[in-house]
Design a protein around this motif. Structure first.
Motif, PDB file in Angstrom:
ATOM      1  N   VAL A   1      28.383  53.933   4.119  1.00 43.11           N
ATOM      2  CA  VAL A   1      28.245  53.708   5.322  1.00 43.11           C
ATOM      3  C   VAL A   1      26.832  54.214   5.925  1.00 43.11           C
ATOM      4  CG1 VAL A   1      29.115  54.630   7.602  1.00 43.11           C
ATOM      5  CG2 VAL A   1      30.738  53.748   5.796  1.00 43.11           C
TER       6      VAL A   1
ATOM      7  N   PRO B   1      34.752  49.988   7.111  1.00 38.87           N
ATOM      8  CA  PRO B   1      35.220  50.156   6.074  1.00 38.87           C
ATOM      9  C   PRO B   1      36.831  49.946   5.834  1.00 38.87           C
ATOM     10  CG  PRO B   1      33.590  51.834   6.928  1.00 38.87           C
ATOM     11  CD  PRO B   1      33.883  50.737   7.838  1.00 38.87           C
TER      12      PRO B   1
ATOM     13  N   ALA C   1      31.526  52.235  11.732  1.00 35.15           N
ATOM     14  CA  ALA C   1      31.724  53.124  10.744  1.00 35.15           C
ATOM     15  C   ALA C   1      33.287  53.716  10.806  1.00 35.15           C
ATOM     16  CB  ALA C   1      31.019  54.560  10.731  1.00 35.15           C
TER      17      ALA C   1
ATOM     18  N   ASN D   1      31.827  56.665  -0.076  1.00 30.08           N
ATOM     19  CA  ASN D   1      31.713  55.734   0.986  1.00 30.08           C
ATOM     20  C   ASN D   1      30.993  56.287   2.155  1.00 30.08           C
ATOM     21  OD1 ASN D   1      33.901  54.228   0.208  1.00 30.08           O
ATOM     22  ND2 ASN D   1      35.698  55.766   0.773  1.00 30.08           N
TER      23      ASN D   1
ATOM     24  N   ASN E   1      37.716  60.066   9.992  1.00 34.16           N
ATOM     25  CA  ASN E   1      36.671  59.203   9.748  1.00 34.16           C
ATOM     26  C   ASN E   1      35.638  59.583  10.870  1.00 34.16           C
ATOM     27  OD1 ASN E   1      37.363  57.935   7.449  1.00 34.16           O
ATOM     28  ND2 ASN E   1      38.268  56.054   8.442  1.00 34.16           N
TER      29      ASN E   1
ATOM     30  N   TYR F   1      31.844  60.656  10.501  1.00 33.31           N
ATOM     31  CA  TYR F   1      30.776  59.790  10.736  1.00 33.31           C
ATOM     32  C   TYR F   1      30.231  59.864  12.114  1.00 33.31           C
ATOM     33  CZ  TYR F   1      32.648  57.549   6.587  1.00 33.31           C
ATOM     34  OH  TYR F   1      33.049  57.078   5.171  1.00 33.31           O
TER      35      TYR F   1
END
Length: 298
Positions: free
Chosen positions: A136, A151, A147, A132, A218, A222
């Motif tokens: 990204v 997803p 981001a 993943n 996340n 990210y």
């Protein structure tokens, strides 16, 4: 015999109600007391909290923890970022879920069962964190809000709930009648399906919005720039700094640092929970109806 059975019936029902209410009261206390304690502790003298003196009402009322949090400019930046991520993300979630759920609910969609099987498989199997992240990164979304949104644009569980709602709550005959009257698929969706889907839309808004608001993992993976941190990540950073200061404070001011860290911990929970608590009453009247219709039927 019938008279004996009839005389026992109301008594049995009364005892059953007493047991049910007693269990419900115990569960309510178990659930509500931790929440009440957090609120009380956030306004109390942290020394009295650590000594176990705080139970229901604040002891040694103070706003020092809130002052330390709210005077931090990163908090307001995080609030703004989280609101943007939540609003934009929820809007995209609702549109994407709606556009996927409605076609899958129609019995005239070719291969509908096969498509639903493929969609359902994504609930149990995923690529994992590293694939993943690489995806990204290749899409150029690292260190951007996309981001955190793209997803997870569609939750499979929410998609199934919304599809089930469309199948069981909106008669197919109504849709056929609209087609006979010359209604296009888009006009049908906008003018008929959406007005009849307010309960499930309210539920989806609440589910997606709360998920966006509480999400921090996340962002931790990210997001690189501090000015793009959501609130949850900012609060996490404040707690880590506070704990670090406690561990490295030495003897001078060590006790004060420990007390302040304890107080900040409770205040952080309140600050991060307020927007969700404010939003919930506006969708509450649709919430139970939407969940029950979308989940129990079908």
């Amino acid at each position: 015999m019938s008279k004996v059975a009839a005389s026992k019936g109301p008594s049995d029902q009364r005892w059953f109600d007493i047991v049910v209410y007693a269990i419900a009261a115990i569960l309510m206390v178990v659930v509500l007391y931790p929440l009440l304690f957090v609120v009380t502790a956030s306004f109390s003298d942290p020394a009295r909290v650590l000594n176990g003196e705080v139970w229901l009402l604040p002891k040694g009322f103070t706003l020092e923890a809130y002052a330390n949090i709210l005077h931090n400019n990163k908090i307001w930046t995080g609030y703004g970022n989280s609101i943007v991520y939540m609003v934009v993300g929820t809007l995209i979630n609702i549109v994407m879920t709606l556009l996927a759920a409605y076609p899958l609910s129609r019995p005239d969609l070719p291969g509908r069962k096969g498509l639903m099987m493929i969609v359902t498989l994504t609930m149990f199997f995923s690529g994992g964190l590293i694939p993943n992240y690489l995806l990204v990164k290749e899409l150029g979304m690292v260190d951007t809000m996309w981001a955190l949104i793209i997803p997870g644009a569609i939750s499979t569980y929410n998609l199934i709930v919304m599809r089930t709602y469309f199948q069981n709550s909106i008669p197919w005959e109504l849709q056929e009648a609209a087609h006979i009257d010359g209604c296009s698929n888009w006009r049908l969706l906008i003018s008929i399906i959406l007005p009849l889907s307010k309960p499930i839309l309210a539920v989806m808004v609440l589910f997606y919005a709360v998920a966006h608001w509480n999400s921090f993992f996340n962002a931790l993976i990210y997001i690189r720039s501090e000015d793009k941190y959501p609130l949850q990540l900012v609060l996490r950073e404040i707690l880590l700094i506070s704990q670090s200061a406690t561990e490295e404070g030495g003897n001078v001011g060590l006790e004060k640092q420990i007390l302040l860290s304890e107080s900040i911990k409770y205040a952080v929970i309140i600050v991060s929970s307020l927007p969700v608590l404010i939003m919930y009453p506006f969708v509450q009247r649709h919430f139970v109806k939407g969940v029950m219709i979308g989940s129990v039927k079908g």
